[in-house]
Design an enzyme around this catalytic site. Structure first.
Site, PDB file in Angstrom:
ATOM      1  N   ARG A 142      37.658  43.312  44.210  1.00 54.03           N
ATOM      2  CA  ARG A 142      37.644  42.467  45.412  1.00 54.03           C
ATOM      3  C   ARG A 142      39.040  42.367  45.999  1.00 54.03           C
ATOM      4  O   ARG A 142      39.987  42.054  45.278  1.00 54.03           O
ATOM      5  CB  ARG A 142      37.191  41.046  45.039  1.00 54.03           C
ATOM      6  CG  ARG A 142      35.738  40.875  45.021  1.00 54.03           C
ATOM      7  CD  ARG A 142      35.288  39.459  45.069  1.00 54.03           C
ATOM      8  NE  ARG A 142      36.158  38.405  44.567  1.00 54.03           N
ATOM      9  CZ  ARG A 142      35.831  37.133  44.608  1.00 54.03           C
ATOM     10  NH1 ARG A 142      34.691  36.766  45.125  1.00 54.03           N
ATOM     11  NH2 ARG A 142      36.642  36.214  44.134  1.00 54.03           N
ATOM     12  N   THR A 188      40.522  39.207  51.721  1.00 58.12           N
ATOM     13  CA  THR A 188      39.239  39.229  52.457  1.00 58.12           C
ATOM     14  C   THR A 188      38.046  38.942  51.546  1.00 58.12           C
ATOM     15  O   THR A 188      36.969  38.611  52.033  1.00 58.12           O
ATOM     16  CB  THR A 188      39.008  40.614  53.088  1.00 58.12           C
ATOM     17  OG1 THR A 188      38.876  41.577  52.016  1.00 58.12           O
ATOM     18  CG2 THR A 188      40.163  41.022  53.984  1.00 58.12           C
ATOM     19  N   ASP A 232      40.005  39.611  34.048  1.00 59.85           N
ATOM     20  CA  ASP A 232      41.251  39.200  33.392  1.00 59.85           C
ATOM     21  C   ASP A 232      40.963  38.610  32.021  1.00 59.85           C
ATOM     22  O   ASP A 232      41.721  38.839  31.063  1.00 59.85           O
ATOM     23  CB  ASP A 232      41.985  38.157  34.246  1.00 59.85           C
ATOM     24  CG  ASP A 232      42.743  38.799  35.397  1.00 59.85           C
ATOM     25  OD1 ASP A 232      42.893  40.034  35.397  1.00 59.85           O
ATOM     26  OD2 ASP A 232      43.183  38.057  36.298  1.00 59.85           O
ATOM     27  N   ASP A 242      38.462  34.315  36.288  1.00 58.72           N
ATOM     28  CA  ASP A 242      38.453  35.751  36.581  1.00 58.72           C
ATOM     29  C   ASP A 242      37.973  36.505  35.350  1.00 58.72           C
ATOM     30  O   ASP A 242      38.688  36.609  34.347  1.00 58.72           O
ATOM     31  CB  ASP A 242      39.868  36.211  36.982  1.00 58.72           C
ATOM     32  CG  ASP A 242      39.844  37.649  37.491  1.00 58.72           C
ATOM     33  OD1 ASP A 242      39.319  38.526  36.778  1.00 58.72           O
ATOM     34  OD2 ASP A 242      40.328  37.893  38.603  1.00 58.72           O
TER      35      ASP A 242
HETATM   36  C1  PRP Z   1      34.855  40.573  40.099  1.00 61.34           C
HETATM   37  C2  PRP Z   1      33.528  40.676  39.413  1.00 61.34           C
HETATM   38  C3  PRP Z   1      32.655  41.291  40.466  1.00 61.34           C
HETATM   39  C4  PRP Z   1      33.194  40.698  41.717  1.00 61.34           C
HETATM   40  C5  PRP Z   1      32.277  39.596  42.136  1.00 61.34           C
HETATM   41  O1  PRP Z   1      35.521  41.775  40.101  1.00 61.34           O
HETATM   42  O2  PRP Z   1      33.568  41.419  38.241  1.00 61.34           O
HETATM   43  O3  PRP Z   1      32.724  42.707  40.506  1.00 61.34           O
HETATM   44  O4  PRP Z   1      34.497  40.170  41.410  1.00 61.34           O
HETATM   45  O5  PRP Z   1      32.650  39.083  43.358  1.00 61.34           O
HETATM   46  P1  PRP Z   1      31.763  39.236  44.655  1.00 61.34           P
HETATM   47  O6  PRP Z   1      30.357  38.890  44.296  1.00 61.34           O
HETATM   48  O7  PRP Z   1      32.378  38.234  45.588  1.00 61.34           O
HETATM   49  O8  PRP Z   1      31.901  40.636  45.167  1.00 61.34           O
HETATM   50  P2  PRP Z   1      37.080  41.884  40.436  1.00 61.34           P
HETATM   51  O9  PRP Z   1      37.295  42.079  41.887  1.00 61.34           O
HETATM   52  O10 PRP Z   1      37.787  40.718  39.841  1.00 61.34           O
HETATM   53  O11 PRP Z   1      37.491  43.233  39.748  1.00 61.34           O
HETATM   54  P3  PRP Z   1      37.678  43.549  38.185  1.00 61.34           P
HETATM   55  O12 PRP Z   1      36.336  43.431  37.531  1.00 61.34           O
HETATM   56  O13 PRP Z   1      38.189  44.928  38.205  1.00 61.34           O
HETATM   57  O14 PRP Z   1      38.659  42.565  37.626  1.00 61.34           O
HETATM   58  N1  URA Z   2      35.114  37.304  40.195  1.00 64.76           N
HETATM   59  C1  URA Z   2      35.403  36.661  39.051  1.00 64.76           C
HETATM   60  O1  URA Z   2      35.869  37.268  38.086  1.00 64.76           O
HETATM   61  N2  URA Z   2      35.162  35.351  38.972  1.00 64.76           N
HETATM   62  C2  URA Z   2      34.670  34.633  40.010  1.00 64.76           C
HETATM   63  O2  URA Z   2      34.457  33.416  39.872  1.00 64.76           O
HETATM   64  C3  URA Z   2      34.378  35.331  41.204  1.00 64.76           C
HETATM   65  C4  URA Z   2      34.603  36.662  41.266  1.00 64.76           C
END
Ligand code: PRP
Ligand code: URA
Length: 207
Positions: free
Chosen positions: A103, A107, A201, A198
């Site tokens: 994400r 945005t 993380d 997160d």
């Molecule tokens: C997180 C999560 C989803 C997304 C959800 O990923 O694992 O893929 O956010 O958010 P959304 O429903 O608003 O799209 P992140 O962007 O943190 O990436 P990562 O898993 O690589 O840390």
């Molecule tokens: N992605 C995450 O990892 N946590 C949230 O709460 C939303 C998006």
């Protein structure tokens, strides 16, 4: 369209530990793996069975086996990987695909970077991502899978926000959602409330 809330006591108990901010990376990873397997019971609950003739050490008998449903497990990178090991223990014959997206911090829109699927578009896809927040990542992943020819897709998450559920159900009403919790809302950073922070993380210790 359906949303399945998996409220099994063991899933709910483990989810509570995952939500706690003091839970260590090691414990987080282990619990998410366990939940992946437990939730897999519900995701596969309607898989058809067929009778087979077998012989036990005692006698011949008729027993049940899965009637040839082929599955591909597809984590959305990174966090989706956290649920995969447990699910693959339950469905060891499943193939695996990968969809990479993260994400954008400003945005909150998904940024796509990787797509790799095994052969066989007739397979059922179990898409895994612990967090269904705005729904942008899940919707984009499902759209790409459909454009690639997949017709039978299930979404397995851990925590879902009402906003994400609504968006996924609107854009892809044929995709059933399996989640351990429907949380309250999103905050101004599009994080799920109360959520668990997160997830990527917390799995990989990259905070
Ligand atoms: C997180 C999560 C989803 C997304 C959800 O990923 O694992 O893929 O956010 O958010 P959304 O429903 O608003 O799209 P992140 O962007 O943190 O990436 P990562 O898993 O690589 O840390
Ligand atoms: N992605 C995450 O990892 N946590 C949230 O709460 C939303 C998006």
């Amino acid at each position: 369209m359906a949303i399945h809330i998996i409220n099994h006591p063991m899933v709910q108990h483990k989810l509570t530990i995952l939500r706690k901010k003091e839970t260590s990376t090691r414990e987080f990873r282990e619990l998410l793996k366990e939940i992946g397997m437990l939730m897999g019971y519900d995701v596969t609950r309607d898989f058809p069975l067929q009778d087979v003739e077998i012989e036990t050490p005692v006698c011949k008998t008729t027993a049940k086996q899965i009637a040839g449903r082929k599955v591909v497990v597809v984590p959305i990178l990174r966090a989706g990987l956290g649920m995969v090991d447990g699910l693959m223990m339950l469905i060891p014959s499943a193939r695996m695909g990968h969809i990479g997206m993260y994400r954008d911090e400003t945005t909150h829109e998904p940024v796509f970077y990787y797509y790799k699927m095994p052969k066989g578009r007739e397979r059922m896809v179990i898409l895994t991502d612990p967090m269904l927040a705005t729904g942008g990542s899940a919707c984009d992943a499902v759209r790409r899978l459909k454009e690639d020819g997949y017709k039978n897709i299930r979404m397995m998450c851990l925590v879902a926000a009402p906003e994400g559920v609504k968006r996924l159900q609107t854009e892809h009403p044929d995709v059933d959602i399996y989640t351990a919790s429907l949380d309250q809302c999103l905050n101004e950073d599009a994080y799920i409330v109360p959520g668990l922070g997160d997830c990527g993380d917390r799995i990989f210790g990259t905070k």
